[in-house]
Design a protein around this motif. Sequence first.
Motif, PDB file in Angstrom:
ATOM      1  N   PRO A 100      -1.591  77.001  50.965  1.00 30.90           N
ATOM      2  CA  PRO A 100      -3.034  76.939  50.710  1.00 30.90           C
ATOM      3  C   PRO A 100      -3.625  75.670  51.321  1.00 30.90           C
ATOM      4  O   PRO A 100      -2.911  74.692  51.534  1.00 30.90           O
ATOM      5  N   PRO A 101      -4.943  75.657  51.604  1.00 29.85           N
ATOM      6  CA  PRO A 101      -5.563  74.433  52.100  1.00 29.85           C
ATOM      7  C   PRO A 101      -5.555  73.372  51.005  1.00 29.85           C
ATOM      8  O   PRO A 101      -5.907  73.645  49.863  1.00 29.85           O
ATOM      9  N   ALA A 102      -5.110  72.190  51.343  1.00 30.54           N
ATOM     10  CA  ALA A 102      -5.003  71.123  50.354  1.00 30.54           C
ATOM     11  C   ALA A 102      -5.022  69.785  51.073  1.00 30.54           C
ATOM     12  O   ALA A 102      -4.781  69.711  52.278  1.00 30.54           O
ATOM     13  N   VAL A 103      -5.316  68.743  50.324  1.00 29.67           N
ATOM     14  CA  VAL A 103      -5.249  67.389  50.846  1.00 29.67           C
ATOM     15  C   VAL A 103      -3.880  66.820  50.509  1.00 29.67           C
ATOM     16  O   VAL A 103      -3.498  66.768  49.329  1.00 29.67           O
ATOM     17  N   TYR A 104      -3.107  66.441  51.520  1.00 30.27           N
ATOM     18  CA  TYR A 104      -1.805  65.814  51.326  1.00 30.27           C
ATOM     19  C   TYR A 104      -1.951  64.320  51.578  1.00 30.27           C
ATOM     20  O   TYR A 104      -2.590  63.908  52.541  1.00 30.27           O
ATOM     21  N   PHE A 105      -1.377  63.527  50.692  1.00 29.92           N
ATOM     22  CA  PHE A 105      -1.488  62.078  50.863  1.00 29.92           C
ATOM     23  C   PHE A 105      -0.244  61.406  50.325  1.00 29.92           C
ATOM     24  O   PHE A 105       0.509  61.976  49.520  1.00 29.92           O
ATOM     25  N   SER A 106      -0.018  60.189  50.774  1.00 28.11           N
ATOM     26  CA  SER A 106       1.157  59.440  50.351  1.00 28.11           C
ATOM     27  C   SER A 106       0.931  57.960  50.622  1.00 28.11           C
ATOM     28  O   SER A 106       0.247  57.599  51.599  1.00 28.11           O
ATOM     29  N   ARG A 107       1.484  57.132  49.769  1.00 34.79           N
ATOM     30  CA  ARG A 107       1.561  55.717  50.097  1.00 34.79           C
ATOM     31  C   ARG A 107       2.518  55.557  51.272  1.00 34.79           C
ATOM     32  O   ARG A 107       3.465  56.325  51.425  1.00 34.79           O
ATOM     33  N   HIS A 108       2.295  54.569  52.111  1.00 25.53           N
ATOM     34  CA  HIS A 108       3.157  54.363  53.276  1.00 25.53           C
ATOM     35  C   HIS A 108       4.611  54.141  52.853  1.00 25.53           C
ATOM     36  O   HIS A 108       5.540  54.654  53.488  1.00 25.53           O
ATOM     37  N   ASP A 109       4.831  53.415  51.762  1.00 26.45           N
ATOM     38  CA  ASP A 109       6.197  53.120  51.341  1.00 26.45           C
ATOM     39  C   ASP A 109       6.842  54.268  50.584  1.00 26.45           C
ATOM     40  O   ASP A 109       8.001  54.189  50.196  1.00 26.45           O
ATOM     41  N   GLN A 110       6.095  55.376  50.358  1.00 26.66           N
ATOM     42  CA  GLN A 110       6.639  56.544  49.674  1.00 26.66           C
ATOM     43  C   GLN A 110       6.568  57.792  50.554  1.00 26.66           C
ATOM     44  O   GLN A 110       6.750  58.904  50.073  1.00 26.66           O
ATOM     45  N   PHE A 111       6.333  57.602  51.846  1.00 29.52           N
ATOM     46  CA  PHE A 111       6.172  58.741  52.747  1.00 29.52           C
ATOM     47  C   PHE A 111       7.448  59.553  52.883  1.00 29.52           C
ATOM     48  O   PHE A 111       7.421  60.786  52.903  1.00 29.52           O
ATOM     49  N   VAL A 112       8.605  58.884  52.935  1.00 30.34           N
ATOM     50  CA  VAL A 112       9.879  59.581  53.097  1.00 30.34           C
ATOM     51  C   VAL A 112      10.142  60.460  51.870  1.00 30.34           C
ATOM     52  O   VAL A 112      10.120  59.989  50.736  1.00 30.34           O
ATOM     53  N   GLY A 113      10.364  61.758  52.109  1.00 34.26           N
ATOM     54  CA  GLY A 113      10.643  62.692  51.034  1.00 34.26           C
ATOM     55  C   GLY A 113       9.415  63.294  50.392  1.00 34.26           C
ATOM     56  O   GLY A 113       9.535  64.143  49.506  1.00 34.26           O
ATOM     57  N   SER A 114       8.241  62.894  50.817  1.00 29.30           N
ATOM     58  CA  SER A 114       7.006  63.410  50.221  1.00 29.30           C
ATOM     59  C   SER A 114       6.646  64.770  50.808  1.00 29.30           C
ATOM     60  O   SER A 114       7.171  65.184  51.855  1.00 29.30           O
ATOM     61  N   ALA A 115       5.718  65.479  50.139  1.00 28.53           N
ATOM     62  CA  ALA A 115       5.237  66.758  50.665  1.00 28.53           C
ATOM     63  C   ALA A 115       4.520  66.563  51.995  1.00 28.53           C
ATOM     64  O   ALA A 115       4.560  67.431  52.870  1.00 28.53           O
ATOM     65  N   ALA A 116       3.879  65.404  52.169  1.00 31.45           N
ATOM     66  CA  ALA A 116       3.209  65.125  53.434  1.00 31.45           C
ATOM     67  C   ALA A 116       4.202  65.079  54.587  1.00 31.45           C
ATOM     68  O   ALA A 116       3.929  65.592  55.675  1.00 31.45           O
ATOM     69  N   GLN A 117       5.376  64.489  54.367  1.00 32.29           N
ATOM     70  CA  GLN A 117       6.373  64.408  55.437  1.00 32.29           C
ATOM     71  C   GLN A 117       6.899  65.786  55.817  1.00 32.29           C
ATOM     72  O   GLN A 117       7.220  66.033  56.986  1.00 32.29           O
ATOM     73  N   GLN A 118       6.986  66.700  54.860  1.00 34.66           N
ATOM     74  CA  GLN A 118       7.488  68.039  55.163  1.00 34.66           C
ATOM     75  C   GLN A 118       6.573  68.775  56.128  1.00 34.66           C
ATOM     76  O   GLN A 118       7.027  69.595  56.926  1.00 34.66           O
ATOM     77  N   LEU A 119       5.266  68.491  56.075  1.00 33.86           N
ATOM     78  CA  LEU A 119       4.328  69.151  56.973  1.00 33.86           C
ATOM     79  C   LEU A 119       4.076  68.346  58.241  1.00 33.86           C
ATOM     80  O   LEU A 119       3.715  68.903  59.277  1.00 33.86           O
ATOM     81  N   LEU A 120       4.249  67.022  58.174  1.00 33.00           N
ATOM     82  CA  LEU A 120       4.026  66.158  59.329  1.00 33.00           C
ATOM     83  C   LEU A 120       5.222  65.220  59.444  1.00 33.00           C
ATOM     84  O   LEU A 120       5.232  64.143  58.852  1.00 33.00           O
TER      85      LEU A 120
END
Length: 207
Positions: A100-120
Amino acid sequence: MRSPFATVGPPAPEVLMTGSTLDQIIAAVNQNASRIQNYQTTNATITVPGDAMMPALRGNIAAERANKLRLQASTALTGPEVDLGSNDELFWFWVKRNDPPAVYFSRHDQFVGSAAQQLLPIEPRWLLDALGFMEFAPNDFHEGPVPRGNDIVEIRSVIQSRIGTLSRNTVIDAKRAWVLEQHIYDGRGTLLASAVARSRMPPEAFT
């Protein structure tokens, strides 16, 4: 008569000589990059390779050292399609056609393993590198230069990043120390991202 397409101002200086060493090329590239403090365009064209259903997007890009970036893209018929940004603390993106359309965001120090990393699967910092902010880190391993002909050389680097050990091939103008291409691979040799300059732009194109 003067050509209307001629570059305004003096030609870019040639800061490297034939046969420059690896250290000399790295120093010249880093010096060029350090002069770029910000970048802005209101006339960007964005395409998605391999997606015939996605029309070309028109967009705005603004970037500033060290982690500040905003990219917005849309079409005249469908409206906003992409909104991507980064500041000193967070990285975020929204794509209208995500399901679904959604806003993905993450702190820079928590990017690894985040949902944002899975898409980008690339670090947000690499988007700034693609715009000309790239510098060779002294703690990474670099080898070369490998001649590519036509006053072009390639430097191959092993990068220690937050998502693991990566490889980067950087293609450089061997006279002006401009970065022409960047290709980043994961530990298995899979291409993660590429940035290619379509033309050798003069320094006046940047601020």
